[in-house]
Design a protein around this motif. Structure first.
Motif, PDB file in Angstrom:
ATOM      1  N   CYS A   1      15.539  23.535  56.174  1.00 28.48           N
ATOM      2  CA  CYS A   1      14.133  23.749  56.558  1.00 28.48           C
ATOM      3  C   CYS A   1      13.950  23.124  58.123  1.00 28.48           C
ATOM      4  CB  CYS A   1      13.216  23.049  55.626  1.00 28.48           C
ATOM      5  SG  CYS A   1      13.132  24.082  54.136  1.00 28.48           S
TER       6      CYS A   1
ATOM      7  N   LEU B   1       2.567  26.095  51.808  1.00 28.44           N
ATOM      8  CA  LEU B   1       2.057  24.968  51.249  1.00 28.44           C
ATOM      9  C   LEU B   1       1.539  24.964  49.643  1.00 28.44           C
ATOM     10  CD1 LEU B   1       0.389  23.614  54.342  1.00 28.44           C
ATOM     11  CD2 LEU B   1       2.240  22.769  53.316  1.00 28.44           C
ATOM     12  N   HIS B   2       1.051  26.328  49.496  1.00 29.91           N
ATOM     13  CA  HIS B   2       0.414  26.371  47.990  1.00 29.91           C
ATOM     14  C   HIS B   2       1.528  26.756  47.191  1.00 29.91           C
ATOM     15  CE1 HIS B   2      -2.837  27.633  45.319  1.00 29.91           C
ATOM     16  NE2 HIS B   2      -2.214  28.704  45.168  1.00 29.91           N
ATOM     17  N   LYS B   3       1.274  26.120  46.111  1.00 38.00           N
ATOM     18  CA  LYS B   3       2.353  26.270  44.861  1.00 38.00           C
ATOM     19  C   LYS B   3       1.878  27.393  44.019  1.00 38.00           C
ATOM     20  CE  LYS B   3       5.357  22.647  43.238  1.00 38.00           C
ATOM     21  NZ  LYS B   3       5.576  21.568  42.341  1.00 38.00           N
TER      22      LYS B   3
ATOM     23  N   PHE C   1      11.179  27.487  52.156  1.00 40.63           N
ATOM     24  CA  PHE C   1      10.371  26.484  51.563  1.00 40.63           C
ATOM     25  C   PHE C   1       9.943  26.733  49.872  1.00 40.63           C
ATOM     26  CE2 PHE C   1       9.388  25.089  55.757  1.00 40.63           C
ATOM     27  CZ  PHE C   1       9.122  23.795  55.591  1.00 40.63           C
ATOM     28  N   LYS C   2      10.039  27.876  49.632  1.00 41.88           N
ATOM     29  CA  LYS C   2       9.748  28.284  48.158  1.00 41.88           C
ATOM     30  C   LYS C   2      10.800  27.790  47.280  1.00 41.88           C
ATOM     31  CE  LYS C   2       9.556  32.494  45.511  1.00 41.88           C
ATOM     32  NZ  LYS C   2       9.691  34.070  45.389  1.00 41.88           N
TER      33      LYS C   2
ATOM     34  N   TYR D   1      17.526  18.877  46.970  1.00 42.52           N
ATOM     35  CA  TYR D   1      16.593  18.790  47.839  1.00 42.52           C
ATOM     36  C   TYR D   1      16.871  18.341  49.408  1.00 42.52           C
ATOM     37  CZ  TYR D   1      16.287  13.843  47.120  1.00 42.52           C
ATOM     38  OH  TYR D   1      16.671  12.512  46.920  1.00 42.52           O
TER      39      TYR D   1
ATOM     40  N   ASP E   1      14.969  20.861  42.334  1.00 42.79           N
ATOM     41  CA  ASP E   1      14.992  19.090  42.635  1.00 42.79           C
ATOM     42  C   ASP E   1      16.380  18.793  42.848  1.00 42.79           C
ATOM     43  OD1 ASP E   1      12.339  18.896  39.972  1.00 42.79           O
ATOM     44  OD2 ASP E   1      12.153  19.245  42.382  1.00 42.79           O
TER      45      ASP E   1
ATOM     46  N   LYS F   1      10.285  24.119  46.637  1.00 39.20           N
ATOM     47  CA  LYS F   1       9.377  23.830  45.840  1.00 39.20           C
ATOM     48  C   LYS F   1       9.791  23.857  44.480  1.00 39.20           C
ATOM     49  CE  LYS F   1       6.150  26.540  47.505  1.00 39.20           C
ATOM     50  NZ  LYS F   1       4.875  27.240  47.716  1.00 39.20           N
ATOM     51  N   LEU F   2      10.913  24.872  44.232  1.00 40.50           N
ATOM     52  CA  LEU F   2      11.587  25.036  42.792  1.00 40.50           C
ATOM     53  C   LEU F   2      12.652  24.113  42.316  1.00 40.50           C
ATOM     54  CD1 LEU F   2      11.560  28.853  42.976  1.00 40.50           C
ATOM     55  CD2 LEU F   2       9.797  27.593  41.974  1.00 40.50           C
TER      56      LEU F   2
END
Length: 68
Positions: A42, A66-68, A25-26, A35, A32, A29-30
């Motif tokens: 995932c 969830l937290h960026k 998940f990390k 994906y 693109d 987020k990083l």
């Protein structure tokens, strides 16, 4: 004829699987560019965690996923 399921992460311990999920998940987020591949990874990790009936607290999930 039955359907065979190939479990990629069967040999990981529970703790290793949870760390792999957080890492996936990390990376999601990083990056693109890749994906779609990350979504597939995932998805497979979450399926394995559900098969093992693993759970984590909501605080850890929010902080690490969830937290960026």
């Amino acid at each position: 004829m039955g359907i065979l399921m190939f479990r990629l992460f069967k040999r990981l311990s529970d703790e290793q699987l949870i760390n792999k999920i957080h890492e996936a998940f990390k990376n999601l987020k990083l990056e693109d560019r890749y994906y779609k591949e990350q979504f597939i990874l995932c998805d497979e990790l979450i399926k394995e965690a559900k098969l093992r009936n693993l759970c984590c607290s909501k605080e850890i999930m929010y902080r690490k996923i969830l937290h960026k």
